[in-house]
Scaffold this motif. Sequence first.
Motif, mmCIF file in Angstrom:
data_model
loop_
_atom_site.group_PDB
_atom_site.id
_atom_site.type_symbol
_atom_site.label_atom_id
_atom_site.label_comp_id
_atom_site.label_asym_id
_atom_site.label_seq_id
_atom_site.Cartn_x
_atom_site.Cartn_y
_atom_site.Cartn_z
ATOM 1 N N LYS A 186 45.861 24.695 12.333
ATOM 2 C CA LYS A 186 46.912 25.375 11.737
ATOM 3 C C LYS A 186 47.061 26.613 12.175
ATOM 4 N N LEU A 187 48.511 26.838 12.506
ATOM 5 C CA LEU A 187 48.784 28.435 12.798
ATOM 6 C C LEU A 187 48.509 29.255 11.549
ATOM 7 N N PRO A 188 48.493 30.622 11.817
ATOM 8 C CA PRO A 188 48.269 31.527 10.741
ATOM 9 C C PRO A 188 49.353 31.555 9.850
ATOM 10 N N GLY A 189 49.198 32.039 8.630
ATOM 11 C CA GLY A 189 50.293 31.961 7.759
ATOM 12 C C GLY A 189 50.880 33.424 7.495
ATOM 13 N N SER A 190 50.265 34.356 8.133
ATOM 14 C CA SER A 190 50.604 35.822 7.957
ATOM 15 C C SER A 190 51.006 36.252 9.609
ATOM 16 N N GLU A 191 51.739 37.319 9.543
ATOM 17 C CA GLU A 191 52.161 37.850 10.735
ATOM 18 C C GLU A 191 50.950 38.575 11.640
ATOM 19 N N GLU A 192 49.930 39.205 10.775
ATOM 20 C CA GLU A 192 49.043 39.710 11.263
ATOM 21 C C GLU A 192 47.891 38.868 11.977
ATOM 22 N N GLU A 193 47.709 37.667 11.423
ATOM 23 C CA GLU A 193 46.972 36.939 12.055
ATOM 24 C C GLU A 193 47.460 36.085 13.086
ATOM 25 N N PHE A 194 48.846 36.095 13.324
ATOM 26 C CA PHE A 194 49.613 35.460 14.227
ATOM 27 C C PHE A 194 49.245 36.552 15.664
ATOM 28 N N ARG A 195 49.461 37.736 15.165
ATOM 29 C CA ARG A 195 49.028 38.705 16.492
ATOM 30 C C ARG A 195 47.570 38.574 16.916
ATOM 31 N N ARG A 196 46.629 38.008 16.055
ATOM 32 C CA ARG A 196 45.353 37.745 16.669
ATOM 33 C C ARG A 196 45.536 36.505 17.662
ATOM 34 N N ILE A 197 46.200 35.711 17.346
ATOM 35 C CA ILE A 197 46.224 34.484 18.214
ATOM 36 C C ILE A 197 46.979 34.807 19.378
ATOM 37 N N VAL A 198 48.008 35.615 19.349
ATOM 38 C CA VAL A 198 49.083 36.016 20.523
ATOM 39 C C VAL A 198 48.110 37.080 21.321
ATOM 40 N N ASN A 199 47.215 37.871 20.980
ATOM 41 C CA ASN A 199 46.562 38.517 21.606
ATOM 42 C C ASN A 199 45.247 37.866 22.303
ATOM 43 N N MET A 200 44.855 36.744 21.635
ATOM 44 C CA MET A 200 43.851 35.808 22.471
ATOM 45 C C MET A 200 44.433 35.130 23.452
ATOM 46 N N MET A 201 45.750 35.038 23.401
ATOM 47 C CA MET A 201 46.609 34.367 24.670
ATOM 48 C C MET A 201 46.627 35.313 25.713
ATOM 49 N N GLY A 202 46.377 36.770 25.482
ATOM 50 C CA GLY A 202 46.569 37.539 26.415
ATOM 51 C C GLY A 202 47.854 38.253 26.317
ATOM 52 N N GLU A 203 48.689 38.216 25.314
ATOM 53 C CA GLU A 203 50.028 38.704 25.141
ATOM 54 C C GLU A 203 49.952 39.736 24.133
ATOM 55 N N SER A 204 51.072 40.294 23.870
ATOM 56 C CA SER A 204 51.256 41.480 22.523
ATOM 57 C C SER A 204 52.491 41.304 21.876
ATOM 58 N N ASP A 205 53.588 40.565 22.626
ATOM 59 C CA ASP A 205 54.821 40.501 21.962
ATOM 60 C C ASP A 205 54.869 39.179 20.933
ATOM 61 N N VAL A 206 54.490 39.340 19.818
ATOM 62 C CA VAL A 206 54.144 38.313 19.044
ATOM 63 C C VAL A 206 55.553 37.390 18.861
ATOM 64 N N ALA A 207 56.665 38.383 18.412
ATOM 65 C CA ALA A 207 58.225 37.683 18.080
ATOM 66 C C ALA A 207 58.392 36.646 19.570
ATOM 67 N N ALA A 208 58.326 37.214 20.681
ATOM 68 C CA ALA A 208 58.802 36.487 21.835
ATOM 69 C C ALA A 208 57.643 35.194 21.877
ATOM 70 N N TRP A 209 56.485 35.530 21.833
ATOM 71 C CA TRP A 209 55.630 34.378 21.954
ATOM 72 C C TRP A 209 56.002 33.067 21.010
ATOM 73 N N LYS A 210 56.228 33.588 19.527
ATOM 74 C CA LYS A 210 56.735 32.602 18.545
ATOM 75 C C LYS A 210 57.922 31.973 19.095
ATOM 76 N N ARG A 211 58.918 32.699 19.489
ATOM 77 C CA ARG A 211 60.071 32.025 19.752
ATOM 78 C C ARG A 211 59.972 30.959 21.008
ATOM 79 N N ARG A 212 58.939 31.138 21.899
ATOM 80 C CA ARG A 212 58.786 30.245 22.919
ATOM 81 C C ARG A 212 58.065 29.028 22.315
ATOM 82 N N LEU A 213 57.066 29.320 21.338
ATOM 83 C CA LEU A 213 56.257 28.178 20.853
ATOM 84 C C LEU A 213 57.270 27.274 20.142
ATOM 85 N N GLN A 214 58.207 28.033 19.346
ATOM 86 C CA GLN A 214 59.121 27.162 18.532
ATOM 87 C C GLN A 214 59.977 26.036 19.470
ATOM 88 N N ALA A 215 60.481 26.748 20.570
ATOM 89 C CA ALA A 215 61.376 26.082 21.504
ATOM 90 C C ALA A 215 60.374 25.015 21.976
#
Length: 950
Positions: free
Chosen positions: A397-426
Amino acid sequence: MSFASRITRVPVAFDPAAGAEIAAAFSDVTPELRELLSGMAGCSPYLKGLLEREALWLRAALPYRPETALEMVLGEIRASSQSELNSVLRQAKQRVALLTALADLGGVWSLEEVTGALTRFADRATHEALCFHVGQEIRRGKLPGAVEDDIPTAAGAVALAMGKMGAGELNYSSDIDLIMLFDESRFERDDFHEARASFIRATRRMAASLSEMTAEGYVFRTDLRLRPDPSVTPVIMAMATAEQYYESLGRTWERAAHIKARPAAGDLEAGARYLERLRPFIWRKHLDFAAIQDAHDIRLRIREHKGTGGPLVLEGHDMKLGRGGIREIEFFTQTRQLIAGGRDLDLRKRGTVEGLAALTEGGWLTTDVSEVLTRHYRKFREVEHRLQMVQDAQTQKLPGSEEEFRRIVNMMGESDVAAWKRRLQAELDEVQAVTEEFFTPDDRHGTPVDLADFTPEDAEIVERWRNYPACRSPRAAELFARLKPDLLARLSKAARPREALVEFDAFLRGLPAGVQLFSLFDANPALVDLIVDIASTAPALARYLGRNSQVFDAVLGGDFFGPWPGETELVTELSTHLNRHRGDYEEQLDLARRWMKEWHFRIGVHHLRGLIGAREAGAQYTDLADAVLRALWPVVMAEFCRKHGTPPGRGAAIIGMGSLGARIVSASSDLDLIVVYDAAGVESSNGPRPLASRSYYAKLTQAMVTALSAPMPEGKLYEVDMRLRPSGRQGPVATSLESFRAYQRDEAWTWEHLALTRARPVAGNGEIGDAVEALRKEVLEAPRDAKEVIGAVIEMRARIAEARGGRTPALDMKHGAGRLQDIELCAQCAALLAPGSPRDVASQITDGIELGWLHAEEATALLAAYDFLRRVQAAQKLLSDEPPEIGSIGKGGLDFLLRESGQADAEALIARIEELAKAAETAIEAALTRLPGEVSDAIGDMAGDALGNA
């Protein structure tokens, strides 16, 4: 290359302080490695703890390639006591988890290499735990008959890896799904219960060694519930018991699960044999589109149970079970494999990505869909791994908070959480669109019509469909109810709707069952158009389909409308299929029937649709018959030799006679065959049950006839007629070469020499076939009394006419004066009188002109009639097994006949048939009143030009 030199990406430290702490602890490693270690520690408390606990081991391992380091860890898994086993396994688990995380987060390994490494460790851990505890049972004398040497194979116990472990796709914090079995054949009947009890104890202890949480952690959460009926069956089952369950009660989801099944621990060879025996359960013989609905139902139940059926919202979205997620791609792939894997062996892949690739390579999936699903599957699995790496939790399950989302995005080697989430949604939306369209397409069919649009008589036909065998089961009734409105709409658009409806009714009435075919139509509406086309045009082909509906599978194979492959390629293809089932004689015979019927159907459809003409159809039907005989003969021989030994002497050859020999086989032709053998002085065979040579070849011939004509679950291949053998029904079914030679030289009747004009070696021993062909030329080219030959032909015509009696139906192209049989008899007479030995009618008639027996204008009349009547007959065979009355043919069928004959209407067709038959009859009777040489030289000189114009 070193580990550091292969790093292609690094995580961004979510917790910079934690990252800095690890960077300081590993200040002695290269900057590239230090940055990777810092990033992973800053994102995952679990990995930070592993780095601290395994620092010494990691420093020793880092100079090695990660593949070498993995081998070193796996090689150290061994123990002499249970406590040592538990400790060794848990330490290895931590090191493998750390190594794979480094290789994954650093981009050193691909997804497949990461999941492969995790799976290899699971295999090794399971094997060591199973063999250890079975070994304990053996040492305590609790496993009857087993000794120390049986420990490496767990004394016949095997762990079947299922799910992701079976596919080599284990995720970072996965449980392992196992089906535990033992080979009961290794134990005496009286020892069975004691052995089972021992295996049950060992299996429970194995599961505990893997899954119990201790101070050192756990190895794998182990799930044994995928076995048959887990609520009432023991944790390990006898293989025979499991087989019986699947054969009688196995469900579609269990078939899908077994796509990934793999022997992973214990007795791997016994496990492989078990899965081979289970193959018919997993892979159906025909295209299985019913699996789509079954898989969709499972999807809906999972959504309801897990609460993942709502709108796709990223916060808290389940990357595995949610819409557009990992399981959707896996279900899509496995269902596609289940549909076609029974006939396309290349689809039997365990891995999801390799399954998608095989589906694309086989033409079952478009490249763009495959690429989208493959790309997103890899991305989603990487996201899944990072979710699990945070705390070694079995979560998707993906995180329920923006902060924990940032942890996962960072672990993917990225910093722009909003852009990463848009791509994943698409990406999730794209997967959902592809998979939903497959499982629940919005518009499978056209505009329906209501029964009110039909006459009361038509409505009565439709109403009785519900009582046909194909529509009686609830599942079939539900499917057909969904199909019926669109089906009626398509029937109503046929040239003559009433005729199409009546013939479709005959087709439906002949179906023994409907779920599979209706599922096929439901998923492939174009096939409904094809059956409507056939029903409204070619009733005989429609009735053939009612008995052999599985041939529709061939239409979806990708090359149904491709060029004709030719006899050689057909032989190779059928032989390859048969060889895959070597040792299962009945399956080989049924497979040959399925294969032949698909190609037979293909020829009929190509002819019906105007893609080939009568000549091409005849040549293709002949190629098909030749291929069946050539590929099946070695199979029959092998089975016969197993019982009675190798053929005495040189073997035997199959000789095609009649239409097969002349290469003019039709849609409903029998095969006229004779078998000639050469025992070469050998008196008997040398097998377990030896036979005298004459008896050996007689029984071998009967075995071949049975292989061709015996009714089996898939029907028959061909009817076989052997009356053209020497002495007819009174002669032996197989003739020695010596006897055949003597008979043809000294005893054969004229009619037998006439039949010999068409003889052609088809299969079996090539040298014997060549000897028969040489004899054929010798006999046909030998001087003979022309008056006697012509007299015999005159007598045969009279006998045929007397036997037939009465008038000849207008559409009977074969029988009657001046029709096909009569023309062929005249041509064969010419072949006997002339010095050559051709098999086809045109060449034989040419020889008759060159001999001075036929006038050029007579040859023209004969050839024109023969070509026309042959075209009409070839078309008529698709309409009816017997020549129909012209008034009984529907509009679609009549249009087909007119197209093939080039006539404007039924009256013109009948008139043309009668005109050509009369001209041919006149030519034949004129020729039979003269002897060769009575034609003037001038007429003989005109022969070539006249024949060319014809």
